[in-house]
Design an enzyme around this catalytic site. Structure first.
Site, PDB file in Angstrom:
ATOM      1  N   HIS A   1       6.035  11.584  15.176  1.00 27.03           N
ATOM      2  CA  HIS A   1       5.736  12.798  14.411  1.00 27.03           C
ATOM      3  C   HIS A   1       5.775  14.058  15.272  1.00 27.03           C
ATOM      4  O   HIS A   1       6.499  15.014  14.978  1.00 27.03           O
ATOM      5  CB  HIS A   1       4.348  12.699  13.758  1.00 27.03           C
ATOM      6  CG  HIS A   1       4.174  11.523  12.866  1.00 27.03           C
ATOM      7  ND1 HIS A   1       5.196  10.968  12.135  1.00 27.03           N
ATOM      8  CD2 HIS A   1       3.068  10.775  12.567  1.00 27.03           C
ATOM      9  CE1 HIS A   1       4.734   9.948  11.432  1.00 27.03           C
ATOM     10  NE2 HIS A   1       3.450   9.802  11.689  1.00 27.03           N
TER      11      HIS A   1
ATOM     12  N   ASP B   1       0.818  -1.215   0.000  1.00 28.21           N
ATOM     13  CA  ASP B   1       0.000   0.000   0.000  1.00 28.21           C
ATOM     14  C   ASP B   1       0.851   1.264   0.000  1.00 28.21           C
ATOM     15  O   ASP B   1       0.611   2.193  -0.783  1.00 28.21           O
ATOM     16  CB  ASP B   1      -0.923  -0.033   1.228  1.00 28.21           C
ATOM     17  CG  ASP B   1      -1.999   1.032   1.151  1.00 28.21           C
ATOM     18  OD1 ASP B   1      -2.687   1.108   0.123  1.00 28.21           O
ATOM     19  OD2 ASP B   1      -2.142   1.796   2.120  1.00 28.21           O
ATOM     20  N   LEU B   2       1.850   1.336   0.878  1.00 25.28           N
ATOM     21  CA  LEU B   2       2.702   2.523   0.965  1.00 25.28           C
ATOM     22  C   LEU B   2       3.451   2.752  -0.343  1.00 25.28           C
ATOM     23  O   LEU B   2       3.549   3.885  -0.836  1.00 25.28           O
ATOM     24  CB  LEU B   2       3.694   2.373   2.128  1.00 25.28           C
ATOM     25  CG  LEU B   2       4.686   3.519   2.313  1.00 25.28           C
ATOM     26  CD1 LEU B   2       3.981   4.814   2.671  1.00 25.28           C
ATOM     27  CD2 LEU B   2       5.731   3.175   3.381  1.00 25.28           C
TER      28      LEU B   2
END
Length: 797
Positions: A272, A41-42
């Site tokens: 993050h 997917d990535l």
């Protein structure tokens, strides 16, 4: 001289020719990019597009490329997937359609698929690369391996690359790793050790794709280009608070197996938001182009982070999550997940620049909007005499002063940098940033867009495209080093451990959340602003469990009872003590607090010391409820515990601290020294009517309180304020406040914690007032209030 001059000219000519040859040789460097998990997917969403962007930027600049997509799927199936992905690639907007088609065709010719499963497959790939380089007369510059695979596969792949697919001498190796990098400090250390046995640290590039987002990547350059304006502002004297926020409207459906392992803190905050925190808080190096300097300053900022406590965070979970976990992971109906899908965390940095400035990190699933931003809000001491309608638009000193790094989505819909017009006009590189055109009616953080100098990228770029380019150019400062990774986990792991059994606040999701997730902070303590909604308890088919209660308010022995999980209970008790102190000082100018010793109040002392900066310590007198007959410096001394966990952290006047006189004339609790009478006289002299404002007690497993024991009925009645007693456990001799003076207090709080107290708590709940059997049963203030603070282990078992 002429011969010498000619010789020099010849030397220069030869050197230039050699340099030209070396440059020509350098131009022949060949780079192989191996994308592991190329059909995932990535890779399909971002990585192939990023590799195409790298090719567009670097083609014709001296290196040749080959892109090898690899996976475990069969060759035919893999080729079909890759062909579809390559067909969907896009060019920059300013590229003509015919030119785009030409570039895509070139890239497709340079891309191929390999099945990589065994060490022999890696060896075959390596030989294929070497044969192609040799056939085309090129020099191999290096290989990039991009791990777009789950972390559990890292070690096996790393072993195969190291043994069978490293480039030859003179060529470099770069290995790109995707998060998560462990679940806590121990697992991150284990993963780092495993990978370190195959690769050198300079060969590894740990990706946090947020560092590739255009606005995040602009934070340090913005600070650098605006040093003159920011030097006087970027500190504790001017910054009120910093907010680092990432909100999502989607839930975790389809990803619950990942979320059950990592939760919102492991998914978003530990990586993050923490990386963004470092970019805002770190000292700015003189040379921003030096990766070593940037990474060194970032590590220094990590080391200045104040440790997180349970009270540093609030956590929540959207209502539908448990049902999703049960379905996706095939859990029984009785399964109750404690995984947070929402978290707000209060961070402090203990250095001269940021001391006292709150940094708020927040993220969650199923919230009311999708948006990400960093907001630096500045203090404003200005007062405008005229009314707001007469203020000069966007320039008044009374308007909020803030800098916002708008990461994306939300009202603006894309990345932007905003600076309040009443601060300064920022400098940004005009080649890559442009001023945002006015959008009437658009408001951000309560102000119209016209209140800001607002800039957006000239050309929006995907984070992965930026990071892949930086991997190629060896910009290590855009990636996570092992030192910084482990420093981050050292910071976050204690909080994760403390939250392991915390019941998250349930919330419905989306706009229906209302103000349910709003939180507020005092000192280092964070708490929800509103009580939980009563309907957010359990489904009709589920029986309640102890973990499903938040704070329980009831009666115990006909007195108010507050019951909660330990951290929440301690926070509530600390808040109630502070409220009593503030009220007493406001009315009488002083607050008399008598504290018990032992292990139970330690967490309370720490909470008062670190999380209640508004406590009126200068007007507080501290007394002891009881004391062991040991020297005051002995580890078993109650006063020593008070000193270690509270007094050394707060500013209480020396003469306001009243230890019990158990050690006089080199003797311990000798009757003839009359220590008990001396302490009673001190109480009578300083405490009006010998009535303490608040007395904190505990309850032993035998029903004792203070140092009043069933086997030693001294101090249960009579006129004595302070007595010497005998304990059944060592040290046997004790000094204690008597039951009559305890019952004179305006408020008595009894703190009972731990599963070991469950049996005595049940027994005492049923008995009458029988202090000779159970001294705690004799605690009933004459005209004051008694409140029981009992954790769930003691109350529910």
């Amino acid at each position: 001289m002429k011969h010498a001059g000619a010789w020099n000219m010849l030397t220069v000519a030869v050197c230039m020719a050699l340099l030209g040859c070396l440059q020509a040789q350098e131009l022949q460097g060949h780079v192989s990019v191996i994308l592991l998990g190329a059909t995932g997917d990535l890779a399909r969403k971002y990585l192939w597009q990023g590799l195409f962007q790298l090719y567009l930027e670097e083609a014709g600049k001296g290196h040749s490329f080959r892109f090898h997509g690899t996976a475990l799927t069969s060759t035919k199936q893999g080729q079909e997937v890759i062909a579809k992905v390559l067909e969907s690639l896009s060019c920059p907007r300013d590229t003509a359609p015919s030119r785009c088609a030409e570039l895509k065709a070139q890239f497709q010719q340079l891309s191929e698929y390999h099945r990589l499963k065994t060490p022999e497959d890696y060896l075959a790939l390596s030989k294929d690369i070497e044969a192609r380089v040799q056939h085309e007369g090129l020099r191999e510059a290096g290989r990039i391996f991009y791990f777009s695979v789950p972390p559990f596969a890292y070690a096996e792949i790393a072993r195969s690359i190291n043994s069978s697919c490293r480039p030859g001498p003179g060529a470099w190796l770069r290995v790109v790793l995707e998060k998560p990098f462990g679940r806590d400090h121990r697992s991150a250390q284990q993963l780092a050790t495993e990978l370190g046995s195959f690769f050198q640290e300079e060969e590894m590039y740990r990706v946090d794709h947020y560092l590739g987002k255009q606005v995040v990547a602009q934070i340090l350059p913005f600070r650098d280009q605006n040093r003159k304006a920011l030097d006087g502002l970027w500190n504790r004297h001017h910054v009120e608070r910093v907010e680092i926020i990432m909100k999502e409207t989607v839930d975790a459906e389809g990803r619950t197996s990942f979320y059950e392992e990592y939760g919102v803190i492991g998914d978003v905050l530990q990586n993050h938001l923490t990386e963004i925190l470092m970019l805002v808080a770190m000292e700015l190096p003189l040379n921003l182009s030096s990766s070593e300097a940037v990474l060194g300053h970032k590590l220094q900022a990590f080391q200045a982070l104040r440790g997180l406590q349970r009270g540093s965070a609030v956590v929540g979970q959207y209502q539908a999550y448990r049902g999703q976990v049960r379905r996706e992971l095939q859990k029984p109906d009785s399964f109750h997940s404690l995984t947070p899908t929402f978290a707000g965390v209060l961070v402090h940095i203990d250095n001269l620049r940021w001391e006292g400035v709150p940094f708020i990190l927040m993220s969650g699933k199923a919230l009311d909007e999708r948006v990400g931003y960093v907001r630096i809000l500045f203090k404003d001491q200005a007062y405008c005499a005229q009314s707001e309608k007469r203020w000069v638009p966007a320039q008044s000193h009374c308007l909020p002063q803030q800098i916002i790094f708008y990461i994306g989505h939300g009202e603006l819909g894309g990345p932007a940098v905003l600076v309040s017009r009443n601060l300064f006009r920022p400098s940004l590189p005009s080649a890559s940033w442009k001023e945002v055109e006015g959008q009437p009616g658009l408001r951000l953080f309560g102000r119209p867009l016209s209140d800001y100098y607002a800039y957006s990228p000239v050309r929006e770029q995907d984070a992965y495209s930026i990071l892949i380019s930086r991997i190629f150019h060896r910009r290590k400062d855009s990636f996570i080093t092992m030192e910084n990774l482990l420093a981050s986990w050292v910071f976050w792991t204690p909080l994760l451990d403390s939250l392991a059994h915390e019941v998250p606040r349930l919330y419905p999701g989306g706009a229906e959340n209302g103000h349910l997730l709003d939180f507020e902070f005092s000192g280092s303590h964070l708490s929800f602003s509103q009580p939980p909604l009563e309907q957010l308890v359990l489904g009709p088919d589920s029986a309640p469990m102890p973990s499903d209660f938040q704070v329980l308010r009831a009666k115990y022995r006909d007195s108010p009872l507050i019951s909660a999980w330990p951290e929440e209970l301690i926070a509530r008790l600390a808040g109630d003590i502070e409220a009593a102190a503030v009220q007493a000082v406001r009315r009488f100018g002083k607050f008399h607090l008598a504290l018990s010793g032992g292990s139970s109040p330690v967490a309370l002392f720490q909470q008062l010391a670190m999380g209640h900066y508004g406590f009126p310590w200068a007007h507080t007198h501290l007394w002891l409820v009881d004391e062991r007959c040991v020297p005051l410096w002995d580890p078993e001394s109650n006063f020593q515990g008070l000193q270690a966990h509270l007094l050394q952290h707060v500013r209480v006047p020396y003469y306001n601290v009243h230890p019990m006189p158990v050690h006089q004339r080199q003797r311990l609790c000798a009757e003839e020294d009359q220590g008990a009478q001396a302490y009673a006289e001190e109480i009578s002299t300083l405490v009006t009517n010998s009535s303490f404002d608040l007395v904190l007690l505990g309850m032993g497993t035998d029903g004792h309180t203070a140092s009043l024991f069933p086997q030693s009925p001294v101090g249960l009645d009579g006129k004595q304020l302070v007595v010497l007693t005998t304990s059944p456990s060592s040290p046997h001799r004790r000094m204690s406040l008597s039951l009559p003076v305890i019952n004179r207090a305006h408020k008595v709080a009894v703190l009972v914690m731990g599963r070991m107290k469950r049996e005595i708590a049940m027994l005492v709940s049923r008995v009458g007032r029988e202090p000779r059997k159970w001294p705690i049963s004799g605690v009933l203030p004459d005209s004051g209030q008694l409140v029981w603070y009992m954790d769930y282990d003691a109350f529910l078992g």
